[in-house]
Design a protein around this motif. Structure first.
Motif, PDB file in Angstrom:
ATOM      1  N   LEU A  83       0.757  -1.332   0.219  1.00  0.00           N
ATOM      2  CA  LEU A  83       0.364   0.051  -0.282  1.00  0.00           C
ATOM      3  C   LEU A  83       1.076   1.699   0.260  1.00  0.00           C
ATOM      4  O   LEU A  83       0.611   2.016  -0.510  1.00  0.00           O
ATOM      5  N   GLY A  84       2.031   1.502   0.860  1.00  0.00           N
ATOM      6  CA  GLY A  84       3.013   2.512   1.203  1.00  0.00           C
ATOM      7  C   GLY A  84       3.462   2.714  -0.819  1.00  0.00           C
ATOM      8  O   GLY A  84       3.993   4.562  -0.871  1.00  0.00           O
ATOM      9  N   HIS A  85       3.753   2.275  -1.583  1.00  0.00           N
ATOM     10  CA  HIS A  85       4.097   2.075  -2.055  1.00  0.00           C
ATOM     11  C   HIS A  85       3.465   2.154  -3.789  1.00  0.00           C
ATOM     12  O   HIS A  85       3.442   3.476  -4.333  1.00  0.00           O
ATOM     13  N   ALA A  86       1.613   1.880  -3.410  1.00  0.00           N
ATOM     14  CA  ALA A  86       1.381   2.034  -4.334  1.00  0.00           C
ATOM     15  C   ALA A  86       0.604   3.542  -4.194  1.00  0.00           C
ATOM     16  O   ALA A  86       0.350   4.075  -5.433  1.00  0.00           O
ATOM     17  N   ILE A  87       0.360   4.757  -2.803  1.00  0.00           N
ATOM     18  CA  ILE A  87       0.155   5.431  -2.602  1.00  0.00           C
ATOM     19  C   ILE A  87       1.030   6.419  -3.348  1.00  0.00           C
ATOM     20  O   ILE A  87       1.040   7.518  -4.336  1.00  0.00           O
ATOM     21  N   VAL A  88       2.823   6.050  -3.345  1.00  0.00           N
ATOM     22  CA  VAL A  88       3.278   6.908  -4.054  1.00  0.00           C
ATOM     23  C   VAL A  88       3.129   6.765  -5.487  1.00  0.00           C
ATOM     24  O   VAL A  88       2.883   7.814  -6.204  1.00  0.00           O
ATOM     25  N   GLU A  89       3.256   5.735  -5.968  1.00  0.00           N
ATOM     26  CA  GLU A  89       2.935   6.075  -7.511  1.00  0.00           C
ATOM     27  C   GLU A  89       1.931   6.229  -8.248  1.00  0.00           C
ATOM     28  O   GLU A  89       1.487   6.960  -8.641  1.00  0.00           O
ATOM     29  N   ALA A  90       0.350   6.399  -7.155  1.00  0.00           N
ATOM     30  CA  ALA A  90      -0.856   7.040  -7.326  1.00  0.00           C
ATOM     31  C   ALA A  90      -0.691   8.268  -7.573  1.00  0.00           C
ATOM     32  O   ALA A  90      -1.033   9.060  -8.199  1.00  0.00           O
ATOM     33  N   ALA A  91       0.313   9.013  -6.559  1.00  0.00           N
ATOM     34  CA  ALA A  91       0.366  10.890  -6.181  1.00  0.00           C
ATOM     35  C   ALA A  91       1.195  10.842  -7.330  1.00  0.00           C
ATOM     36  O   ALA A  91       0.403  11.833  -8.259  1.00  0.00           O
ATOM     37  N   ILE A  92       2.014  10.212  -7.660  1.00  0.00           N
ATOM     38  CA  ILE A  92       2.761  10.139  -9.306  1.00  0.00           C
ATOM     39  C   ILE A  92       2.291  11.012 -10.347  1.00  0.00           C
ATOM     40  O   ILE A  92       2.387  11.843 -10.976  1.00  0.00           O
TER      41      ILE A  92
END
Length: 208
Positions: A83-92
């Protein structure tokens, strides 16, 4: 109707999810860098999907970006990213020019509200009209090689009926109104916890 494993975030987790999304947007917009989640809260190691929405507070306000960290419904179901990496990717992705046609500029950052929707449960449905709970379920439409989704809170914000919600999701996927009724179109609902800033850089509210 069938359901997938449920994942639930606490309010503190939701606050951190929004902070991580904002940090990721700012690092990308200001420096062209990818934020790293660092030492993550336990819930952020769950493998599930996430969406990030950026809304301008200028004038009437408009959508400046909206993106999910997945390539298909299979990614949401399999939880291919923590989830942490998914949030970063989605935000970018939400801040990039691939989202709403123009990249978010540094001068806009203090006028943008950040919202994060985490996928807590997937529901495969063959009767979406009966199964959708407006304000609770996000919708994913997948058919004819086309794919589109919408936030759970969108129909309530716009006072849409279930039929409008489904039709607009179809149009977002590049499909005609009513395509959700076709046998070869898959409609998936997701329980989404939505956490969003009350104002840019402000307190975070849980919306569902």
């Amino acid at each position: 109707m069938s359901e997938a494993q449920s994942i639930h975030l606490s309010e503190d987790d939701g606050v951190r999810a929004v902070e991580l999304a904002r940090d990721s947007v700012e690092a990308f917009v200001r420096n062209g860098q990818r934020e790293q989640p660092g030492s993550m809260r336990d819930a952020f190691y769950n493998r599930t999907g996430a969406f990030v929405r950026l809304q301008s507070t200028r004038g009437r306000g408009r959508l400046r970006g909206c993106a999910g960290a997945h390539d298909s419904i299979r990614d949401l179901g399999n939880g291919s990213k923590q989830l942490g990496h998914a949030i970063v990717e989605a935000a970018i992705n939400a801040a990039s020019d691939s989202s709403c046609g123009s990249e978010v500029e540094p001068a806009e950052l203090d006028t943008i509200r950040v919202s994060v929707c985490t996928v807590s449960n997937l529901i495969l449905t063959d009767d979406p009209v009966a199964d959708i709970e407006l304000g609770t379920h996000g919708v994913i439409v997948d058919g004819d090689g086309q794919y589109g989704w919408m936030y759970p809170t969108v129909p309530v914000e716009n006072d849409w009926t279930v039929f409008e919600y489904l039709d607009r999701t179809c149009r977002k996927a590049g499909l005609p109104n009513g395509a959700w009724e076709d046998d070869d179109v898959v409609v998936t609902l997701f329980d989404g916890q939505v956490f969003e800033e009350d104002e840019p850089n402000g307190d975070v509210t849980t919306r569902s």
